[in-house]
Design a protein around this motif. Sequence first.
Motif, PDB file in Angstrom:
ATOM      1  N   GLY A   1       0.779  -1.236   0.000  1.00 26.02           N
ATOM      2  CA  GLY A   1       0.000   0.000   0.000  1.00 26.02           C
ATOM      3  C   GLY A   1       0.806   1.279   0.000  1.00 26.02           C
ATOM      4  O   GLY A   1       0.248   2.356  -0.171  1.00 26.02           O
ATOM      5  N   VAL A   2       2.130   1.196   0.209  1.00 24.70           N
ATOM      6  CA  VAL A   2       2.965   2.403   0.217  1.00 24.70           C
ATOM      7  C   VAL A   2       3.536   2.608  -1.178  1.00 24.70           C
ATOM      8  O   VAL A   2       4.385   1.846  -1.637  1.00 24.70           O
ATOM      9  CB  VAL A   2       4.112   2.295   1.246  1.00 24.70           C
ATOM     10  N   GLN A   3       3.037   3.606  -1.866  1.00 27.08           N
ATOM     11  CA  GLN A   3       3.479   3.920  -3.219  1.00 27.08           C
ATOM     12  C   GLN A   3       4.039   5.337  -3.256  1.00 27.08           C
ATOM     13  O   GLN A   3       3.529   6.229  -2.580  1.00 27.08           O
ATOM     14  CB  GLN A   3       2.319   3.774  -4.212  1.00 27.08           C
ATOM     15  N   ILE A   4       5.089   5.513  -4.049  1.00 25.65           N
ATOM     16  CA  ILE A   4       5.714   6.835  -4.150  1.00 25.65           C
ATOM     17  C   ILE A   4       4.939   7.666  -5.169  1.00 25.65           C
ATOM     18  O   ILE A   4       5.133   7.545  -6.382  1.00 25.65           O
ATOM     19  CB  ILE A   4       7.197   6.717  -4.569  1.00 25.65           C
ATOM     20  N   ASN A   5       4.016   8.484  -4.663  1.00 31.05           N
ATOM     21  CA  ASN A   5       3.235   9.355  -5.534  1.00 31.05           C
ATOM     22  C   ASN A   5       2.904  10.640  -4.781  1.00 31.05           C
ATOM     23  O   ASN A   5       3.154  10.736  -3.567  1.00 31.05           O
ATOM     24  CB  ASN A   5       1.966   8.641  -6.031  1.00 31.05           C
ATOM     25  N   PRO A   6       2.355  11.655  -5.448  1.00 25.38           N
ATOM     26  CA  PRO A   6       2.123  12.950  -4.792  1.00 25.38           C
ATOM     27  C   PRO A   6       1.160  12.889  -3.613  1.00 25.38           C
ATOM     28  O   PRO A   6       1.112  13.825  -2.810  1.00 25.38           O
ATOM     29  CB  PRO A   6       1.544  13.817  -5.926  1.00 25.38           C
ATOM     30  N   TYR A   7       0.373  11.797  -3.509  1.00 22.91           N
ATOM     31  CA  TYR A   7      -0.615  11.697  -2.439  1.00 22.91           C
ATOM     32  C   TYR A   7      -0.139  10.808  -1.295  1.00 22.91           C
ATOM     33  O   TYR A   7      -0.888  10.536  -0.357  1.00 22.91           O
ATOM     34  CB  TYR A   7      -1.938  11.161  -2.999  1.00 22.91           C
ATOM     35  N   ASN A   8       1.109  10.356  -1.369  1.00 24.33           N
ATOM     36  CA  ASN A   8       1.660   9.509  -0.321  1.00 24.33           C
ATOM     37  C   ASN A   8       1.727  10.284   0.994  1.00 24.33           C
ATOM     38  O   ASN A   8       2.322  11.353   1.067  1.00 24.33           O
ATOM     39  CB  ASN A   8       3.056   9.030  -0.738  1.00 24.33           C
ATOM     40  N   THR A   9       1.107   9.726   2.038  1.00 29.55           N
ATOM     41  CA  THR A   9       1.055  10.402   3.330  1.00 29.55           C
ATOM     42  C   THR A   9       2.432  10.580   3.941  1.00 29.55           C
ATOM     43  O   THR A   9       2.705  11.595   4.597  1.00 29.55           O
ATOM     44  CB  THR A   9       0.165   9.595   4.294  1.00 29.55           C
ATOM     45  N   LEU A  10       3.314   9.610   3.727  1.00 34.24           N
ATOM     46  CA  LEU A  10       4.660   9.712   4.277  1.00 34.24           C
ATOM     47  C   LEU A  10       5.399  10.898   3.673  1.00 34.24           C
ATOM     48  O   LEU A  10       6.097  11.644   4.367  1.00 34.24           O
ATOM     49  CB  LEU A  10       5.441   8.426   3.997  1.00 34.24           C
ATOM     50  N   ILE A  11       5.269  11.071   2.359  1.00 39.10           N
ATOM     51  CA  ILE A  11       5.944  12.161   1.675  1.00 39.10           C
ATOM     52  C   ILE A  11       5.419  13.511   2.163  1.00 39.10           C
ATOM     53  O   ILE A  11       6.189  14.426   2.468  1.00 39.10           O
ATOM     54  CB  ILE A  11       5.779  12.023   0.146  1.00 39.10           C
ATOM     55  N   GLU A  12       4.101  13.629   2.254  1.00 44.07           N
ATOM     56  CA  GLU A  12       3.518  14.896   2.705  1.00 44.07           C
ATOM     57  C   GLU A  12       3.913  15.196   4.147  1.00 44.07           C
ATOM     58  O   GLU A  12       4.239  16.336   4.503  1.00 44.07           O
ATOM     59  CB  GLU A  12       1.999  14.830   2.576  1.00 44.07           C
ATOM     60  N   SER A  13       3.912  14.156   4.990  1.00 44.79           N
ATOM     61  CA  SER A  13       4.276  14.356   6.397  1.00 44.79           C
ATOM     62  C   SER A  13       5.739  14.772   6.535  1.00 44.79           C
ATOM     63  O   SER A  13       6.074  15.636   7.355  1.00 44.79           O
ATOM     64  CB  SER A  13       4.019  13.074   7.192  1.00 44.79           C
ATOM     65  N   ALA A  14       6.613  14.151   5.755  1.00 45.69           N
ATOM     66  CA  ALA A  14       8.034  14.511   5.812  1.00 45.69           C
ATOM     67  C   ALA A  14       8.235  15.965   5.387  1.00 45.69           C
ATOM     68  O   ALA A  14       8.957  16.726   6.045  1.00 45.69           O
ATOM     69  CB  ALA A  14       8.855  13.573   4.926  1.00 45.69           C
ATOM     70  N   TRP A  15       7.605  16.352   4.298  1.00 43.97           N
ATOM     71  CA  TRP A  15       7.715  17.726   3.793  1.00 43.97           C
ATOM     72  C   TRP A  15       7.231  18.727   4.845  1.00 43.97           C
ATOM     73  O   TRP A  15       7.903  19.721   5.152  1.00 43.97           O
ATOM     74  CB  TRP A  15       6.904  17.852   2.508  1.00 43.97           C
ATOM     75  N   THR A  16       6.058  18.457   5.417  1.00 43.65           N
ATOM     76  CA  THR A  16       5.486  19.356   6.420  1.00 43.65           C
ATOM     77  C   THR A  16       6.384  19.472   7.637  1.00 43.65           C
ATOM     78  O   THR A  16       6.615  20.565   8.170  1.00 43.65           O
ATOM     79  CB  THR A  16       4.095  18.850   6.845  1.00 43.65           C
ATOM     80  N   ARG A  17       6.921  18.345   8.087  1.00 41.28           N
ATOM     81  CA  ARG A  17       7.780  18.357   9.266  1.00 41.28           C
ATOM     82  C   ARG A  17       9.080  19.116   8.999  1.00 41.28           C
ATOM     83  O   ARG A  17       9.608  19.790   9.878  1.00 41.28           O
ATOM     84  CB  ARG A  17       8.062  16.935   9.727  1.00 41.28           C
ATOM     85  N   ALA A  18       9.610  18.984   7.796  1.00 38.38           N
ATOM     86  CA  ALA A  18      10.851  19.685   7.475  1.00 38.38           C
ATOM     87  C   ALA A  18      10.675  21.190   7.660  1.00 38.38           C
ATOM     88  O   ALA A  18      11.522  21.855   8.289  1.00 38.38           O
ATOM     89  CB  ALA A  18      11.278  19.368   6.045  1.00 38.38           C
ATOM     90  N   TYR A  19       9.580  21.731   7.154  1.00 43.84           N
ATOM     91  CA  TYR A  19       9.385  23.176   7.274  1.00 43.84           C
ATOM     92  C   TYR A  19       8.921  23.584   8.672  1.00 43.84           C
ATOM     93  O   TYR A  19       9.139  24.723   9.093  1.00 43.84           O
ATOM     94  CB  TYR A  19       8.440  23.671   6.182  1.00 43.84           C
ATOM     95  N   SER A  20       8.323  22.663   9.396  1.00 41.94           N
ATOM     96  CA  SER A  20       8.026  22.931  10.802  1.00 41.94           C
ATOM     97  C   SER A  20       9.330  23.039  11.594  1.00 41.94           C
ATOM     98  O   SER A  20       9.471  23.905  12.471  1.00 41.94           O
ATOM     99  CB  SER A  20       7.157  21.808  11.374  1.00 41.94           C
TER     100      SER A  20
END
Length: 631
Positions: free
Chosen positions: A330-349
């Motif tokens: 279920g983990v796919q590398i795409n723009p809607y991947n929750t892991l990717i979005e969470s990592a991005w958000t945390r980086a700027y936090s």
Amino acid sequence: MTKAICNLLILFIITVALFGCSEKEDEKTNSKNNVNGTIEKGPFLTGSKVTLYELDENLNQTGKNFRTETINDKGDFSFSEIELSGRYIELEISGYFYNEIIGRHSNSQINLNAITDLSGEGNVNVNILTHLEFKRVKKLMKEGSSFLNAKRLAEKELLQIFHITTEFKNPEKISLTDGDENAAMLLAISSILLYNKSEGEFSEFISKLSNEFAEEGTITSKLLLEEIYYGETGVNALSVMDNIKKYYRTQETEVVVNNIRKYIDGNGDGVLDENDETIGEGTEPIPPLEQDNEKLFKEYLKGTYVNASNYFQLITILDAVRCKQVTVSGVQINPYNTLIESAWTRAYSIMKNIHTVLEHDCSGFSFDVKPYVTSLRLYRGLIYLDMVQHWGGVPLVTSRFDGNDFNIPRASKKEVLAFIVSEITDVLSDLPEANSDDDLIFSKDLARAVLANAMLEEEIADYQGAATLLKAIIDNDKYTLLGTNNLIYKEKNMEELFSLELIAPTLFPLFEEVIKHDGSLHPIYRFTGVMLNYAQSLYRLGAYDEMKTVISQIRASLDKEKLEFLPESDACTEVANLWQEIINKDYGYFALLKQLELAVPILGIEGYETLYPIPARELDLNSNMIQNPHY
């Protein structure tokens, strides 16, 4: 009176009584009803389709149904004077809605359901809670429960999934505009489930949740639980609350929105408590930065580093999946991947917290803040280096900015790398030579390792500079190659340059599944990586004999024979293989493969897949953001 006459009289009385009862029952079961309510995910928009189905006592559709539409952008609907022969109804909704996560109307329609008993009032709201309990109530009824008991049990079970133990109203009686704890709970759960999903993904997700919840009144699927977990720890509660208030103002309605954070397990510990109420962006609560208070100052920094640990956990999971070191269903590398979005958000936090310190007036402090400040600047460079290695160019934010200004364009990878080199070079002389007993203060050696790693990137390639920095680390004889010794995960050791402590329980259960090591440390920079990066820089400089010597030293840590011959064509592959064997999934393998130009042939991926996609939510928020090619 004869017996026959008496029998006729009794029969007459019974007939009259039955006729009277039948007439009364007909009046009851063919009554006129008014049914009205509100549809909310966020609020559904004008013209959303509403279908009402009449149900029998077993909750089966009788074949009678009625249709209407919402009359405004607040989701209001009404059925007037409809004739129903029973008390149970089912509502099915289809339409566009206001997305409270991104603060915009949805791009596509979703469906929601509700089931209710009309024997009371005819007000029926439809929301995510009514939708999720819908199939569970039907199943419990089929198993012999009364409707009332089925509803009560389903609602209790549903709230337990989100760690909520407080009793609330029936979901069909709750509205986002109520301004009470019921409304806050509904908005919290709605935002958790919608977090970082397109409408299509959201529909699929709540369908799977509804189906599994219907069976046993709980969720056991690891993938579904992970999605809920990422929503709880990633959703920006303050932004959601603000978006809802702003939206209703556009509808000329002022609403009170109670603190939804108390219903969101933002720190991921499985308990809703006072700690969750202080979490603003799905990260660990960070105390205010006060003047001349070293203890509080250090607590602030610790909070920042805990967030960074979460960031690197996410990156580790993603890299292990991309590098095919693990298979995670279920983990796919795409723009809607929750892991990717969470990592991005945390980086700027993390950047926001760092800039809070860097821009704070520390001139009057009675303690020396310089080691902390220089360490923060190094840390900022470390995070930015990781980001450009995974996404390419990213918005280069070097100061605090208005949280509503999302339209920061991407700087090129070369620009960000140049900033990293300048930043770390500037602080290098101010850092202590060796690791400090204080985990918040970093060493020159870590700065050298990060700076050298940046110089190995093609866009600013400085292989001689990288080799010089790495050789300085090697020559000071402070470190030892531990090979695959598990000590690297358990305690401070002579292999470590920089590790992050794993807080138990870890924020992301999937990380434990991917890494599978016994210890509380997550190594990010270690001496083996320094040696392999040094071998890489020697290869780029054409110093093959020296490279072979370095590789032989690394092989010795694995009790492997010395390399007598190393063809130039195999040199980079040998570096990659040793990294895979020793450092493995811990950190840095994906970046190394790209630096060695081996990612495509070794991993069997397309060229564009050497970068991760920009999160879809970032594209929605930032009008100046451009997606990486082919995503």
